[in-house]
Design a protein around this motif. Structure first.
Motif, short mmCIF file in Angstrom:
data_model
loop_
_atom_site.label_atom_id
_atom_site.label_comp_id
_atom_site.label_asym_id
_atom_site.label_seq_id
_atom_site.Cartn_x
_atom_site.Cartn_y
_atom_site.Cartn_z
N LEU A 15 1.68 9.77 4.43
CA LEU A 15 1.40 8.39 4.06
C LEU A 15 0.37 7.75 4.98
O LEU A 15 -0.04 6.61 4.76
N GLY A 16 -0.03 8.46 6.02
CA GLY A 16 -1.05 7.90 6.91
C GLY A 16 -0.75 8.10 8.38
O GLY A 16 -1.50 7.61 9.23
N GLN B 38 0.82 -1.20 0.00
CA GLN B 38 0.00 0.00 0.00
C GLN B 38 0.86 1.26 0.00
O GLN B 38 0.55 2.25 -0.69
N LYS C 196 2.24 1.69 -3.46
CA LYS C 196 1.16 2.13 -4.36
C LYS C 196 0.86 3.61 -4.17
O LYS C 196 0.68 4.36 -5.14
N GLN C 197 0.84 4.06 -2.91
CA GLN C 197 0.53 5.46 -2.63
C GLN C 197 1.63 6.38 -3.14
O GLN C 197 1.35 7.44 -3.72
N SER D 74 2.27 2.34 8.52
CA SER D 74 2.78 2.95 7.29
C SER D 74 4.22 3.43 7.46
O SER D 74 5.04 3.32 6.54
N GLU E 25 0.98 9.33 -5.81
CA GLU E 25 0.96 10.70 -5.32
C GLU E 25 2.31 11.40 -5.33
O GLU E 25 2.37 12.61 -5.10
#
Length: 387
Positions: free
Chosen positions: A143-144, A127, A130-131, A158, A135
């Motif tokens: 990232l979270g 994830q 992918k992010q 994350s 972005e």
């Protein structure tokens, strides 16, 4: 220009000291045309640290060699145009991008080692990748969130995932933003010609040993291995093929190796007078600093305050190619405060004043105040020299 002893096997202690100073950029005219980037490329590693007194350590390193280069200029030189990346070398360090292939051995080791006994939920690593792909460069917060009130340094999933990707080499730290790491995919941040792990471990180690030897000028097995935190046996396996030449140094009780180019001419030129970050590669290894300069230095930031001798962030004074004392600085508005000044002799007063005034100007201070000195009888002399 005269040459050092040939064949280059025996050096005096003074010759070794001068070779080390020139190799580290403190003897002779600095290469101002190549600027901060030139300093980074030559040193091969500039240590990062969270402490900021006059400035952060990675800013102090080029300042010590080049003088009052703008702090914004320093940051831009490190982090623009895929010039550098952050990775684990001597510690967390800024490294020239050309060294990316040389750390393939360390990336491979991280990929095969246990993950600090911390498991990630299925999909967390993917994830993050992918992010970032979608972005662009992001901090852990973006990232979270970096924190999660968990066990492992209180990091969120994350944050753990992106740090793991960083050590594996799939992600790169491309800059620090408000001291937060900014992460991007290696495929975007590293030039195509360098984005590979083609070098085997032996070749990575050989190149890093040679680079460390060149940056130090002359050093023992421990000196050279410690530069990029290599193991002694890793040094032993490649030093014969590194191009460094064995030498003996008067007063050194262990074998040493030197950059052959450093032995071709006698080090000459102007000595820099400056204050050094405790994390400067000239002095970051205590045993080497004591051996070369006869100067015992210990960072006391993590020592309980009542037990400190020289202060929280004591910065050694380099002048005339020697370490003559230290100062623990701070800033109060537009005043640079010398909280604790420790000088070895009255001869150190003038260079300490020079170094303090230059440092004050560099960080935007217009005055210097002396609070304490190890030799109170020199206080008036230092205050006059600062006027």
């Amino acid at each position: 220009m005269t040459s050092l002893p040939s064949p280059a096997t025996a050096l005096s202690a003074d010759e070794a000291r001068r070779i080390a100073l020139r190799a580290q950029g403190f003897l002779g005219a600095p290469d101002r045309r190549s600027g901060v980037r030139g300093v980074l490329r030559h040193l091969g590693s500039v240590q990062l640290d969270t402490i900021s007194v006059l400035a952060r350590s990675h800013e102090l390193v080029p300042y010590a060699r080049l003088g009052a280069v703008g702090r914004d200029t320093v940051e831009a030189a490190y982090w623009t145009q895929t010039h550098a990346f952050e990775y684990w070398s001597h510690a967390a360090c800024i490294l020239p991008i050309e060294e990316w292939p040389h750390f393939a051995f360390r990336r491979r080791a991280y990929r095969t080692r246990p993950h600090w006994h911390h498991d990630l939920p299925s999909g967390a690593y993917d994830q993050v990748i992918k992010q970032l792909r979608a972005e662009g460069p992001l901090t852990a917060t973006e990232l979270g969130g970096a924190k999660n009130k968990g066990e492992w340094w209180d990091w969120s999933e994350s944050k753990i995932a992106v740090e793991r990707a960083l050590m594996h080499g799939e992600v790169v730290c491309t800059e620090r933003r408000s001291w937060k790491r900014v992460y991007d995919l290696a495929e975007r941040a590293v030039p195509d010609t360098l984005l590979h792990d083609d070098l085997d471990d032996a070749e990575c180690l050989r190149r890093l040993v040679r680079q460390a030897g060149d940056a130090l000028g002359v050093g023992t097995r421990a000196d050279i291995a410690d530069y990029h935190r290599l193991k002694g046996e890793q040094f032993d396996a490649v030093v014969a093929d590194s191009g460094l030449v064995p030498v003996t140094v008067q007063g050194w009780d262990k074998p040493a190796w030197a950059d052959p180019k450093a032995l071709e001419t006698t080090p000459r030129g102007r000595h820099r007078t400056t204050l050094l970050s405790p994390f400067d590669s000239l002095i970051w290894e205590r045993a080497r600093t004591e051996r070369i300069f006869g100067f015992t230095h210990r960072l006391e930031a993590y020592v309980p305050k009542p037990k400190r001798i020289h202060g929280y962030f004591a910065m050694p004074l380099l002048a005339g190619g020697k370490l003559l004392g230290r100062v623990d600085p701070a800033r109060e508005g537009s005043t640079l405060v010398a909280k604790q000044v420790s000088l070895d002799s009255p001869k150190a007063v003038a260079p300490m004043a020079q170094a303090l005034l230059e440092a004050a100007s560099w960080v935007g201070c217009d005055s210097v105040r002396v609070e304490r000195m190890n030799r109170p009888e020199l206080t008036a002399d230092l205050v006059r020299a600062l006027a």
